[in-house]
Scaffold this motif. Structure first.
Motif, short mmCIF file in Angstrom:
data_model
loop_
_atom_site.label_atom_id
_atom_site.label_comp_id
_atom_site.label_asym_id
_atom_site.label_seq_id
_atom_site.Cartn_x
_atom_site.Cartn_y
_atom_site.Cartn_z
N TYR A 285 0.79 -1.37 -0.19
CA TYR A 285 0.38 0.03 0.23
C TYR A 285 0.85 1.46 0.14
N ILE A 286 2.05 1.12 0.65
CA ILE A 286 3.29 2.16 0.78
C ILE A 286 3.03 2.41 -0.90
N ASP A 287 3.93 1.53 -1.65
CA ASP A 287 4.02 1.66 -2.97
C ASP A 287 3.33 1.82 -3.61
N SER A 288 2.14 1.59 -4.02
CA SER A 288 1.00 2.20 -4.39
C SER A 288 0.78 3.42 -4.61
N ILE A 289 1.09 4.34 -3.17
CA ILE A 289 0.50 5.76 -3.04
C ILE A 289 1.89 6.31 -3.88
N ILE A 290 3.04 6.40 -3.79
CA ILE A 290 4.42 6.28 -4.05
C ILE A 290 4.09 6.32 -5.39
N ASP A 291 3.97 5.20 -5.71
CA ASP A 291 3.10 5.11 -7.72
C ASP A 291 2.31 6.37 -8.07
N ALA A 292 1.88 6.27 -7.76
CA ALA A 292 0.46 7.03 -8.00
C ALA A 292 0.87 8.23 -8.26
N PHE A 293 1.86 9.25 -6.73
CA PHE A 293 1.60 9.96 -6.64
C PHE A 293 3.25 10.93 -7.71
N LEU A 294 4.21 8.88 -7.89
CA LEU A 294 5.85 9.87 -8.12
C LEU A 294 5.25 9.29 -10.02
N GLY A 295 4.85 9.51 -10.44
CA GLY A 295 4.75 8.62 -11.88
C GLY A 295 4.53 6.74 -12.37
N PHE A 296 4.50 6.46 -11.64
CA PHE A 296 4.42 4.84 -11.39
C PHE A 296 5.87 4.69 -11.11
N ILE A 297 7.39 4.75 -10.60
CA ILE A 297 8.23 4.57 -10.58
C ILE A 297 9.26 3.25 -10.52
N THR A 298 7.67 2.26 -9.19
CA THR A 298 8.36 0.88 -9.10
C THR A 298 9.03 -0.19 -9.66
N PRO A 299 10.11 -1.03 -10.32
CA PRO A 299 10.22 -1.65 -10.81
C PRO A 299 9.26 -3.27 -10.70
N THR A 300 9.81 -3.45 -12.42
CA THR A 300 7.99 -4.47 -12.29
C THR A 300 8.63 -5.71 -11.57
N TYR A 301 9.68 -6.04 -11.09
CA TYR A 301 10.70 -7.12 -9.94
C TYR A 301 10.46 -6.42 -8.41
N VAL A 302 10.51 -5.60 -8.36
CA VAL A 302 10.32 -5.03 -7.02
C VAL A 302 8.66 -5.28 -6.91
N TYR A 303 7.12 -4.53 -7.94
CA TYR A 303 6.22 -5.01 -7.64
C TYR A 303 5.36 -6.21 -7.65
N GLU A 304 6.21 -7.27 -7.93
CA GLU A 304 6.28 -8.68 -7.73
C GLU A 304 6.34 -9.17 -6.65
N ILE A 305 7.53 -8.42 -6.32
CA ILE A 305 7.40 -9.19 -4.88
C ILE A 305 6.99 -8.18 -3.45
N LEU A 306 6.39 -7.58 -4.18
CA LEU A 306 5.48 -6.70 -2.67
C LEU A 306 4.34 -7.31 -3.01
N VAL A 307 3.68 -7.85 -4.74
CA VAL A 307 2.54 -8.03 -4.31
C VAL A 307 2.55 -10.12 -3.44
N TRP A 308 3.23 -10.59 -3.81
CA TRP A 308 3.29 -11.95 -3.48
C TRP A 308 3.59 -12.49 -2.11
N ILE A 309 3.65 -11.21 -1.61
CA ILE A 309 4.36 -10.51 -0.35
C ILE A 309 2.73 -10.97 0.90
#
Length: 352
Positions: A285-309
């Motif tokens: 959820y912290i990453d979703s806030i950061i992405d929404a307001f900073l232009g979706f900067i999270t790398p794909t592999y980081v996003y996938e890790i967060l999703v599966w955690i």
């Protein structure tokens, strides 16, 4: 709501394709680019994600079966736990297997219609879990602060209302958000740019990402506050019991003390479940806030890790119950060995 951000980092589109471009659907115009793993890592990821889904399904099925079958477990608090297990069970059956294929194959092969359903289910089960955990924390607070009056305050009717609210609000919010299209307001260009055949692209604008975060954060804050109070009260109760020097006083309070200790132990177990939930979902959820307001900067592999955690939290609760609850371990043994099929097995005693 994990898939709500899948559009921003659609695996089919935001990885650099190899020299020989592979597509999700060969010979289909507008197909997403496929970025496959080599056979070794691919097999490893299927085993990792598949085991998480299987554990979520089997573990939560055991929790539901135990509570619904054995009459001794038919309490308002356990009804909440069974409903929470149902939410995690559905996450393991209706969300995780499809997300596993999407994550490993980097393509969505289940059609546009189920894409929205999948995303809606994802959000529904997540919010349903956190609402259940909030009500469970309040239930534990009442049980610990006044254990003898607690049975008259938290009844089956009250538990039923909590369960109904958790499911209805979570499902109505998630489905109405995605099926009305308000989540895409202001993101039309992004949605158009990311649209391709073989992608599951659900974009959520800043306003609704913030609302989704608040729906997670406010119940989480309630849980943290309530469990902090519970453990402070439990500490005070323990000190009072230790300070009793009069044997008669100890004898007269023995039943109340036993009940209080039992409720504190239950609160501790469920407190661990709450901590596990927060640790699993808060980074996403912290990453979703950061992405929404900073232009979706999270790398794909980081996003996938967060999703599966976050997904793996659905498999954690049964392990926590098995570790802390002797009655659950006994129930598992009776179920696995088939003794639940014996006549009157529902009346078996799992604890004194």
């Amino acid at each position: 709501m994990t898939s709500s951000s899948s559009a921003q980092r659609n695996i089919c589109g935001d990885l650099t394709p190899p020299a020989t471009v592979q597509l999700c659907y060969e010979n289909v115009n507008g197909s997403c680019v496929k970025a496959p793993y080599s056979p070794g890592p691919r097999l490893l990821l299927y085993l990792l994600f598949g085991s998480g889904a299987a554990l979520a399904v089997l573990g939560n099925l055991l929790v539901m079966t135990s509570i619904l079958h054995f009459k001794q477990l038919h309490s308002p608090a356990n009804l909440l736990i069974a409903s929470l297990a149902c939410s995690d069970f559905l996450m393991g059956t209706m969300v995780m297997p499809f997300s596993m294929v999407r994550s490993v194959e980097s393509c969505w092969y289940f059609g546009d219609s189920y894409c929205k359903f999948h995303s809606s289910f994802d959000g529904s089960f997540c919010y349903c879990s956190i609402f259940h955990l909030s009500f469970i924390s309040i239930d534990r607070y009442v049980a610990v602060t006044d254990p003898l009056v607690y049975p008259t305050r938290f009844t089956v009717s009250v538990a039923g209302k909590c369960i109904a609210f958790s499911w209805l609000f979570a499902v109505i919010f998630s489905f109405s958000l995605l099926y009305t299209g308000v989540n895409e307001a202001g993101l039309e260009d992004l949605v158009s740019a990311l649209s391709c055949v073989g992608g599951c692209q659900i974009a959520v604008n800043q306003s609704w990402v913030l609302i989704g975060f608040l729906l997670f954060f406010i119940p989480a804050l309630v849980m943290i506050t309530v469990y902090t109070k519970i453990f402070l009260i439990a500490k005070q109760q323990a000190r009072k019991i230790e300070s009793l020097s009069n044997r008669t006083a100890k004898s007269s309070d023995s039943y109340k003390d036993r009940v209080a200790r039992r409720e504190r132990k239950a609160a501790t177990t469920l407190g661990v479940a709450v901590i596990a939930f927060l640790i699993s979902w808060l980074p996403y959820y912290i990453d979703s806030i950061i992405d929404a307001f900073l232009g979706f900067i999270t790398p794909t592999y980081v996003y996938e890790i967060l999703v599966w955690i976050a997904y793996y939290n659905s498999a954690l609760n049964p392990l926590i119950y098995a570790f802390f609850y002797p009655w659950f371990r006994k129930a598992i043994k009776l179920i696995v060995t088939g003794q639940v099929f014996i006549q009157n097995s529902s009346a078996m005693k799992l604890f004194q």
